[in-house]
Design an enzyme around this catalytic site. Structure first.
Site, short mmCIF file in Angstrom:
data_model
loop_
_atom_site.label_atom_id
_atom_site.label_comp_id
_atom_site.label_asym_id
_atom_site.label_seq_id
_atom_site.Cartn_x
_atom_site.Cartn_y
_atom_site.Cartn_z
N GLY A 11 0.81 -1.22 0.00
CA GLY A 11 0.00 0.00 0.00
C GLY A 11 0.85 1.27 0.00
N TYR A 143 -14.71 6.25 8.57
CA TYR A 143 -13.24 6.26 8.66
C TYR A 143 -12.82 6.80 10.03
CZ TYR A 143 -8.42 7.48 7.31
OH TYR A 143 -7.05 7.59 7.23
C1 AKB Z 1 -7.27 10.44 4.05
O1 AKB Z 1 -7.36 11.55 3.52
O2 AKB Z 1 -8.19 9.62 4.11
C2 AKB Z 1 -5.97 10.10 4.73
C3 AKB Z 1 -5.92 10.61 6.13
C4 AKB Z 1 -5.52 11.97 6.42
O3 AKB Z 1 -6.22 9.89 7.04
N1 AKB Z 1 -4.89 10.62 3.97
#
Ligand code: AKB
Length: 317
Positions: A11, A143
């Protein structure tokens, strides 16, 4: 760290981390863990052992840990923020069910574990300026929710079972080697590709939107230094704020334009990316990382821009 397993070695972060760890600890001591369909190639395959290590299969990970006498696991399996919004169940399956499996293996085999968190672990209620280490974390993206859970679950395994879990909250990571996929901060990588290719850049993030960013060499340094740090100095263990630069699209555009005077940019704001970006800090306070394990970055926007342009020109032109 004597024998290290990198889960997600092909990754964005994993591919570069595996190479740097091999240079530091010796190729044979760093196993490139991968999933079927994302096999390592070239020097990543030839520079040391490689093995299937799928976070959704704890048995695989346990087998690799036993076979290579692993004492440290870098668990980099995750979906980035924008992709996670379109596949929330998969994001949870990889990020949290997977983490649980990794932590169980670590508990049984006495491994230390690094699983990164992110600026995505914060939310709209978090103070946006000089975001403290310990503060409100109420993200509304899957997320972000998975990143807060990552921090909490890692702390839980440390406190309850004594597993040596450590991690940082990564800003947006910028690199010329492996392109990211599906992150909110990816614009800050894509903009360099457009500049070097002589194309006008369509910016999906609005002018004035500040976010923490970091050049890949500093991100790798953070990931390694925290795992090498003297544990007796650590007050925190998981989710250290680490910062090096914060900018909005206009500032990075101007930094590039100083080296590419013809470069042009226009805004085509993407509502999903923008809403995620608006909920993230403008700039984090990383004084705990500086105090507890001597964190300090090497790059700022100007030195990163010079290096990015030099390396991308060599690769693309
Ligand atoms: C995203 O933009 O999802 C990642 C992060 C800052 O966690 N690069």
């Amino acid at each position: 760290m004597k024998n290290i397993l990198v889960i997600g070695s092909t990754g964005q972060i994993g591919s570069e981390l595996t190479r740097v760890l091999r240079a530091r600890y010796g190729g044979s001591h760093v196993v490139a863990g991968y999933i079927v369909g994302a096999e390592p190639k070239g020097d990543l395959l030839e520079g040391g052992p490689a093995a299937i290590a799928d976070v959704t299969d704890g048995q695989h990970i346990a087998d690799v840990v036993r076979e290579y006498k692993i004492d440290t696991i870098y668990n980099l399996a995750a979906l980035l923020s924008v992709v996670a919004e379109s596949r929330p169940r998969l994001a949870w399956k990889i990020g949290i069910d997977g983490l649980w499996k990794v932590l169980e293996v670590a508990r049984e085999h006495q491994c230390a574990v690094f699983t990164p968190s992110s600026i995505g672990s914060f939310g709209l209620d978090t103070p946006h300026d000089n975001t403290p280490q310990d503060t409100i974390q109420r993200p509304r993206t899957i997320y972000g929710i998975s990143k807060v859970t990552t921090e909490l679950l890692s702390d839980y395994y440390h406190l309850k079972y004594g597993v040596d879990t450590r991690s940082v909250r990564f800003p947006g990571i910028i690199s010329y080697m492996t392109p990211p996929g599906g992150g909110t901060t990816d614009y800050a990588v894509d903009i360099y590709y457009s500049a070097v290719r002589g194309q006008k850049f369509q910016c999906p993030i609005a002018k004035g939107t500040l976010m923490d960013m970091m050049y890949m060499p500093d991100a790798l340094k953070a990931a390694i230094h925290i795992m090498e740090a003297d544990g007796s100095r650590l007050v925190h263990h998981n989710g250290f704020n680490v910062a090096s630069m914060s900018f909005d699209p206009e500032t990075i555009f101007q930094a590039i334009k100083r080296h590419c005077p013809e470069f042009e940019m226009e805004y085509q704001v993407d509502p999903l990316r923008q809403s995620i970006a608006d909920s993230w800090p403008n700039k984090m306070d990383d004084s705990c990382a500086r105090r507890e394990w001597d964190w300090s970055p090497d790059y700022d926007l100007e030195s990163m821009t010079v290096d990015m342009l030099k390396n991308l020109r060599a690769r693309l032109l």
